[in-house]
Structure formats: C-alpha cells, structure tokens
Design a protein around this motif. Sequence first.
Motif, PDB file in Angstrom:
ATOM      1  N   VAL A  64       0.818  -1.214   0.000  1.00 35.20           N
ATOM      2  CA  VAL A  64       0.000   0.000   0.000  1.00 35.20           C
ATOM      3  C   VAL A  64       0.859   1.275   0.000  1.00 35.20           C
ATOM      4  O   VAL A  64       0.519   2.259  -0.662  1.00 35.20           O
ATOM      5  N   HIS A  65       2.001   1.244   0.689  1.00 45.36           N
ATOM      6  CA  HIS A  65       2.831   2.452   0.785  1.00 45.36           C
ATOM      7  C   HIS A  65       3.798   2.598  -0.395  1.00 45.36           C
ATOM      8  O   HIS A  65       4.552   3.562  -0.463  1.00 45.36           O
ATOM      9  N   VAL A  66       3.764   1.625  -1.270  1.00 46.31           N
ATOM     10  CA  VAL A  66       4.556   1.732  -2.499  1.00 46.31           C
ATOM     11  C   VAL A  66       3.660   2.206  -3.644  1.00 46.31           C
ATOM     12  O   VAL A  66       4.040   3.073  -4.427  1.00 46.31           O
ATOM     13  N   ILE A  67       2.447   1.666  -3.704  1.00 45.10           N
ATOM     14  CA  ILE A  67       1.611   1.934  -4.891  1.00 45.10           C
ATOM     15  C   ILE A  67       1.042   3.350  -4.923  1.00 45.10           C
ATOM     16  O   ILE A  67       0.966   3.957  -5.990  1.00 45.10           O
ATOM     17  N   ALA A  68       0.614   3.873  -3.778  1.00 47.09           N
ATOM     18  CA  ALA A  68      -0.018   5.208  -3.810  1.00 47.09           C
ATOM     19  C   ALA A  68       0.960   6.278  -4.297  1.00 47.09           C
ATOM     20  O   ALA A  68       0.603   7.090  -5.170  1.00 47.09           O
ATOM     21  N   PRO A  69       2.207   6.283  -3.800  1.00 49.81           N
ATOM     22  CA  PRO A  69       3.158   7.260  -4.351  1.00 49.81           C
ATOM     23  C   PRO A  69       3.457   7.034  -5.829  1.00 49.81           C
ATOM     24  O   PRO A  69       3.516   7.987  -6.608  1.00 49.81           O
ATOM     25  N   GLU A  70       3.639   5.784  -6.238  1.00 50.87           N
ATOM     26  CA  GLU A  70       4.056   5.582  -7.630  1.00 50.87           C
ATOM     27  C   GLU A  70       2.938   5.909  -8.616  1.00 50.87           C
ATOM     28  O   GLU A  70       3.206   6.173  -9.782  1.00 50.87           O
ATOM     29  N   LEU A  71       1.692   5.914  -8.141  1.00 47.42           N
ATOM     30  CA  LEU A  71       0.580   6.310  -9.001  1.00 47.42           C
ATOM     31  C   LEU A  71       0.336   7.819  -8.961  1.00 47.42           C
ATOM     32  O   LEU A  71      -0.536   8.331  -9.664  1.00 47.42           O
ATOM     33  N   GLY A  72       1.078   8.514  -8.114  1.00 43.27           N
ATOM     34  CA  GLY A  72       0.884   9.960  -7.995  1.00 43.27           C
ATOM     35  C   GLY A  72      -0.321  10.315  -7.147  1.00 43.27           C
ATOM     36  O   GLY A  72      -0.787  11.471  -7.159  1.00 43.27           O
ATOM     37  N   LEU A  73      -0.822   9.361  -6.378  1.00 46.17           N
ATOM     38  CA  LEU A  73      -1.977   9.634  -5.514  1.00 46.17           C
ATOM     39  C   LEU A  73      -1.573  10.413  -4.276  1.00 46.17           C
ATOM     40  O   LEU A  73      -2.317  11.264  -3.780  1.00 46.17           O
ATOM     41  N   THR A  74      -0.415  10.113  -3.740  1.00 42.05           N
ATOM     42  CA  THR A  74       0.088  10.836  -2.571  1.00 42.05           C
ATOM     43  C   THR A  74       0.705  12.145  -3.054  1.00 42.05           C
ATOM     44  O   THR A  74       1.639  12.130  -3.864  1.00 42.05           O
ATOM     45  N   GLN A  75       0.184  13.249  -2.559  1.00 44.05           N
ATOM     46  CA  GLN A  75       0.649  14.568  -3.020  1.00 44.05           C
ATOM     47  C   GLN A  75       0.880  15.499  -1.834  1.00 44.05           C
ATOM     48  O   GLN A  75       0.300  15.296  -0.763  1.00 44.05           O
ATOM     49  N   PRO A  76       1.684  16.531  -2.039  1.00 46.75           N
ATOM     50  CA  PRO A  76       1.933  17.493  -0.957  1.00 46.75           C
ATOM     51  C   PRO A  76       0.628  18.119  -0.468  1.00 46.75           C
ATOM     52  O   PRO A  76      -0.312  18.330  -1.251  1.00 46.75           O
ATOM     53  N   THR A  81      11.763   6.000   2.529  1.00 49.92           N
ATOM     54  CA  THR A  81      12.402   5.113   3.505  1.00 49.92           C
ATOM     55  C   THR A  81      12.519   5.817   4.856  1.00 49.92           C
ATOM     56  O   THR A  81      12.225   5.249   5.913  1.00 49.92           O
ATOM     57  N   LEU A  82      12.940   7.067   4.801  1.00 50.01           N
ATOM     58  CA  LEU A  82      13.137   7.851   6.023  1.00 50.01           C
ATOM     59  C   LEU A  82      11.818   8.024   6.786  1.00 50.01           C
ATOM     60  O   LEU A  82      11.726   7.721   7.989  1.00 50.01           O
ATOM     61  N   CYS A  83      10.791   8.503   6.077  1.00 53.19           N
ATOM     62  CA  CYS A  83       9.512   8.786   6.741  1.00 53.19           C
ATOM     63  C   CYS A  83       8.809   7.497   7.155  1.00 53.19           C
ATOM     64  O   CYS A  83       8.094   7.470   8.155  1.00 53.19           O
ATOM     65  N   ASN A  84       9.003   6.433   6.391  1.00 53.03           N
ATOM     66  CA  ASN A  84       8.409   5.133   6.707  1.00 53.03           C
ATOM     67  C   ASN A  84       8.726   4.730   8.145  1.00 53.03           C
ATOM     68  O   ASN A  84       7.866   4.193   8.858  1.00 53.03           O
ATOM     69  N   MET A  85       9.972   4.982   8.564  1.00 48.51           N
ATOM     70  CA  MET A  85      10.384   4.497   9.885  1.00 48.51           C
ATOM     71  C   MET A  85      10.290   5.564  10.969  1.00 48.51           C
ATOM     72  O   MET A  85      10.719   5.320  12.103  1.00 48.51           O
ATOM     73  N   ALA A  86       9.693   6.729  10.652  1.00 51.38           N
ATOM     74  CA  ALA A  86       9.473   7.725  11.714  1.00 51.38           C
ATOM     75  C   ALA A  86       8.666   7.099  12.841  1.00 51.38           C
ATOM     76  O   ALA A  86       8.937   7.323  14.030  1.00 51.38           O
ATOM     77  N   ILE A  87       7.711   6.267  12.468  1.00 51.40           N
ATOM     78  CA  ILE A  87       6.850   5.630  13.473  1.00 51.40           C
ATOM     79  C   ILE A  87       7.660   4.709  14.389  1.00 51.40           C
ATOM     80  O   ILE A  87       7.318   4.533  15.562  1.00 51.40           O
ATOM     81  N   GLU A  88       8.754   4.142  13.872  1.00 50.78           N
ATOM     82  CA  GLU A  88       9.597   3.281  14.719  1.00 50.78           C
ATOM     83  C   GLU A  88      10.341   4.101  15.765  1.00 50.78           C
ATOM     84  O   GLU A  88      10.832   3.550  16.749  1.00 50.78           O
ATOM     85  N   ILE A  98      15.263  -8.964   0.952  1.00 51.15           N
ATOM     86  CA  ILE A  98      15.255  -7.605   0.400  1.00 51.15           C
ATOM     87  C   ILE A  98      13.842  -7.312  -0.072  1.00 51.15           C
ATOM     88  O   ILE A  98      13.326  -7.993  -0.961  1.00 51.15           O
ATOM     89  N   GLY A  99      13.198  -6.330   0.536  1.00 51.54           N
ATOM     90  CA  GLY A  99      11.830  -5.960   0.168  1.00 51.54           C
ATOM     91  C   GLY A  99      11.211  -5.103   1.245  1.00 51.54           C
ATOM     92  O   GLY A  99      11.924  -4.470   2.028  1.00 51.54           O
ATOM     93  N   SER A 100       9.863  -5.029   1.272  1.00 48.52           N
ATOM     94  CA  SER A 100       9.046  -4.293   2.247  1.00 48.52           C
ATOM     95  C   SER A 100       8.749  -2.865   1.789  1.00 48.52           C
ATOM     96  O   SER A 100       9.350  -2.357   0.834  1.00 48.52           O
ATOM     97  N   CYS A 101       7.827  -2.219   2.519  1.00 52.77           N
ATOM     98  CA  CYS A 101       7.466  -0.842   2.192  1.00 52.77           C
ATOM     99  C   CYS A 101       8.574   0.135   2.576  1.00 52.77           C
ATOM    100  O   CYS A 101       8.542   1.296   2.193  1.00 52.77           O
ATOM    101  N   THR A 102       9.555  -0.340   3.343  1.00 50.09           N
ATOM    102  CA  THR A 102      10.702   0.504   3.689  1.00 50.09           C
ATOM    103  C   THR A 102      11.720   0.515   2.552  1.00 50.09           C
ATOM    104  O   THR A 102      12.226   1.563   2.162  1.00 50.09           O
ATOM    105  N   ASN A 103      11.986  -0.649   2.000  1.00 51.70           N
ATOM    106  CA  ASN A 103      13.098  -0.796   1.057  1.00 51.70           C
ATOM    107  C   ASN A 103      12.801  -1.786  -0.071  1.00 51.70           C
ATOM    108  O   ASN A 103      13.644  -2.624  -0.402  1.00 51.70           O
ATOM    109  N   GLY A 104      11.593  -1.688  -0.648  1.00 46.80           N
ATOM    110  CA  GLY A 104      11.256  -2.575  -1.761  1.00 46.80           C
ATOM    111  C   GLY A 104      11.036  -1.824  -3.059  1.00 46.80           C
ATOM    112  O   GLY A 104      10.312  -2.294  -3.938  1.00 46.80           O
ATOM    113  N   ARG A 105      11.653  -0.623  -3.169  1.00 47.96           N
ATOM    114  CA  ARG A 105      11.471   0.187  -4.378  1.00 47.96           C
ATOM    115  C   ARG A 105      12.651   0.007  -5.337  1.00 47.96           C
ATOM    116  O   ARG A 105      13.649  -0.616  -4.987  1.00 47.96           O
ATOM    117  N   LEU A 106      12.514   0.594  -6.525  1.00 48.83           N
ATOM    118  CA  LEU A 106      13.492   0.333  -7.581  1.00 48.83           C
ATOM    119  C   LEU A 106      14.912   0.716  -7.163  1.00 48.83           C
ATOM    120  O   LEU A 106      15.866  -0.033  -7.408  1.00 48.83           O
TER     121      LEU A 106
END
Length: 474
Positions: free
Chosen positions: A109-121, A219-226, A344-352
């Motif tokens: 879910v945290h990979v697809i919304a940005p890559e589709l341009g759904l997540t915006q400022p 990656t950075l913001c993904n782990m803010a919650i941690e 190697i994967g996950s919403c933290t580090n599974g991007r290109l």
Amino acid sequence: MSAGTLYDKVWDLHRVADLPGGTTQLFIGLHLIHEVTSPQAFSSLNDLGLAVRHPELTLATVDHIVPTTSQARPFADPLAEEMLTTLEANCAAHRIPLLAIGSGRQGIVHVIAPELGLTQPGMTVACGDSHTSTHGAFGAIAFGIGTSQVRDVLASQSLPLTKLRVRRVWVDGALQSGVYAKDLILHIIRSLGVKGGVGHAYEFAGPAIAALSMEERMTLCNMAIEGGARVGYCNPDEVTFAYLRGRPHAPAGEAWERAVAWWRSLASGPEATFDDEVGFDACAIAPTVTWGITPGQGIGVDEFVPTPEQLAPDDRPLAEEAYRYMNLCPGQPIVGLPVDVCFIGSCTNGRLSDLRAAAAVAHGRQVAPGLKAFVVPGSEQVAAAAQAEGLDAVFRQAGFEWREPGCSMCLAMNPDRLEGRQISASSSNRNFKGRQGSATGRTLLMSPAMVAAAAVSGHVVDVRHLLAELAAAG
Ligand code: SF4
C-alpha cells in the motif's frame, strides 16, 4: 507551540471542526485500505447501515497475505484466500477501486499510492497500517489508524485527532558512499529512542534531506513511526515535483502549474517555529545494523554490541533481554555474525532504487552456500521496472530468488517465514521478537545493499568494503 510549519498549514486546511475536549475533526484526503485491517471496519459499517462517504477518495490493494512464489487463485492458504475474497466483495459493494493482483498496479500500500501519484503534498493520508508515515515524504500529513478509525473514515472521511507537537530533525552534510536513507533513520532512532518521537511529528530537513531522492525520503519517513513519531514528513521541493510530474494521478496541464505553486507555499518557511529541534551530521553516519529487538537497538557496522555500562540505566533491562533473545554477547563485533536468511523488500526498502543498490553489490558474486536469499519487489510496477533493466537476472545469477510483489517476510502473514532460531538480514522495518514468522526467529535490520553484502558473504559485513572492491575492479 509550532507555527508556520507545513504540519500547521496542512492541519489548518483540513480542519472540519474543533471538538469539545480539545480534539479536531480532520478531513482525510486519501484513505488507503488493505485486506488485514478493513474486514472488521466494513462489517461494523454494514451493521450500522452506513455507506462509504467518499469511495473516490479511497483506494484498496492487497499486500500482507499474498504469497510471493505463486499468486494463482485460489491461494493455497484458505484464510488468505478468504481475506482477499472479503476485500473484493467489500470494494465491489462500496464502489471502492481495488488494485488487484495482475492489474499491473498491485503492491504494498505504501509503495503503490506514491508511484501512481496519488500521494501529493498538502494532503492528509490515513491507512490502517503503522507505516503510513511513509507518505509524509511528499509533504503530506500521513498516519496509521486502528480498525475502528478505518470504519470512521469510511463513514465520514474524517477523524477526531489531537494535534502533535513538531520537532525539526535537521541533518547537515551528506551521506557517504555505502550509507543510505535506511542507515540515516536507524541512526536517528538509535539516538532519539523508539519513544523519543511520541506526541511529535518529525519534520526532516537540512542539506542531507534535500539531497535525498523521493524513494530515499519514503524510507526515512516510513520508519518515523519506529522512533515513536506517528507522522514524519519532508517539505515539498523540486525533487518532489519532478517525481510526481506525469504520474497517472498527478495534476496535468495548467492544473500542474497551479498545484506546484500551491505545494511550494506549504513548505515550512524561514519564519516557522518548532516545539523542538535536534541536529545530526550525515557525514558521521556509518552503515547501521540492529543487534537487538527494537529498531532503536542499532549500531554502526564497525561498532560492537554495547555493554550494559555503555547504556543509560533505563535501557539496560531491555538490552539484557535482547542479549538473551539474540544470543549475542555485550562487546562482540556485529561484523562477522553469520546469517541464515537474507530478505530484500518491504514498504521501507522494496522500491526500484533499493533493488538497484542491492543488485550493484550482488552483481558478479554468489550467495554464500546454505544461505537463503530472496528479493521481493514492493509492487508490480517496481517488478516490471526492475525486470526491464535486468535486475532480476542479476539477482538470479547471484543465487537470489526473485519473487512476486507483497509484504513477504516483513510481517510473515504469508508463507515467507523464518524457521526456528534462524537469523535474518532484513531490509524491513521491525526486528521485534517473532516478527518474521518464527516465535524464536531473529532479525537484523539494515539497508538493502547491506543485506546483499551479507548474502554474498554469509555474515554481516561492511558494504563499503564490497563497494570499494567494485570500484577498484573498474
Ligand atoms: S511491508 Fe511490512 S510494514 Fe510495510 S505494510 Fe507490509 S507488513 Fe506493514
């Protein structure tokens, strides 16, 4: 109290009402749902006879439970099949778009919304998943919610929330070769603690942040919650706009120019004030590895497992628990620690860019004998892009398995699991006891390049040495 920050501006723009008791009803601009936290929410919604208020602002995908070896239906696991069938039925009944397996757009879910341009400022983004903070990379206020809140957002497209304090995390300098955004956030969490951000939004800023790509910012913001911060964000800038331009859901034509001007105006300006500020020097950060059972128990790869005396008194009981669980001794080096599984994967580090960094290390090398290593792209789009540039072949030739997209061994709600006391080198985000599917399994968090380096070495190793060998070989 903070003022003039992006967080304050976006909060004010989404305020529906101030409620008795001090909370604010906040409008949610994008609601992301998946198969794990939505069934009870839909069930409750149906019991109350309520409709989904804004299906066009809601998007569903399937990620946690999908197998990564074969995604043929029905799934071998009847429970996983039932969860997906339930999601499909709920989405159909409520007219919510579902990015199905094989659509070319399915993924975490945290990979697809940005890559589709759904997540915006300037957006507010909510999802029944802790790592929704990922979307803050775009200058959105994005946060994870519980199942009853998923129901409330489905019904009203809003939520009662308490405003957070804002801490600016300023990072000077630049990350060195072999040091990545994952190392930066592990270093920040190690320094501020896993509860250091409780009650705060983290605004990541400074020269080192400005130099990060959008994928690194995610990656950075993904782990803010941690680190305890429910929200982490970066201010939108040219890097953000360049990433968004041309994506399927990004504004186009004249709307694009208007959007960019508005997005630019949302960034925290020089007049912004913060509740707290902390600073780091990116140049001083080494590849970082966790040795314990929380993401805050991390050390530079060239350091040693800390002794109790090196820790604050409050941190010692958890450290003792971690030594026992991880079977590590205080004072031992982390380099050389053998690993059994490399993920190697996950919403933290599974991007290109993550897969590129790992492939650069794996290229021309071989996975150590007896070790299991596998790569799980974060989405179907990531998989297609990686295959188009031959990364899958690089991994396969090195002895890695190349899998279908999904959450995989990040959470192990699918067949990808550690067994017994196995120890994994993992590019995911949590190293809690039992997180990767075995009640006694052990997890070392690190960057994808570090995972690849561990895979070809059979143990934890400083990826900078492998990169230096590559550079020397021309
Ligand atoms: S990859 Fe892990 S943290 Fe991310 S959404 Fe999936 S299970 Fe959650």
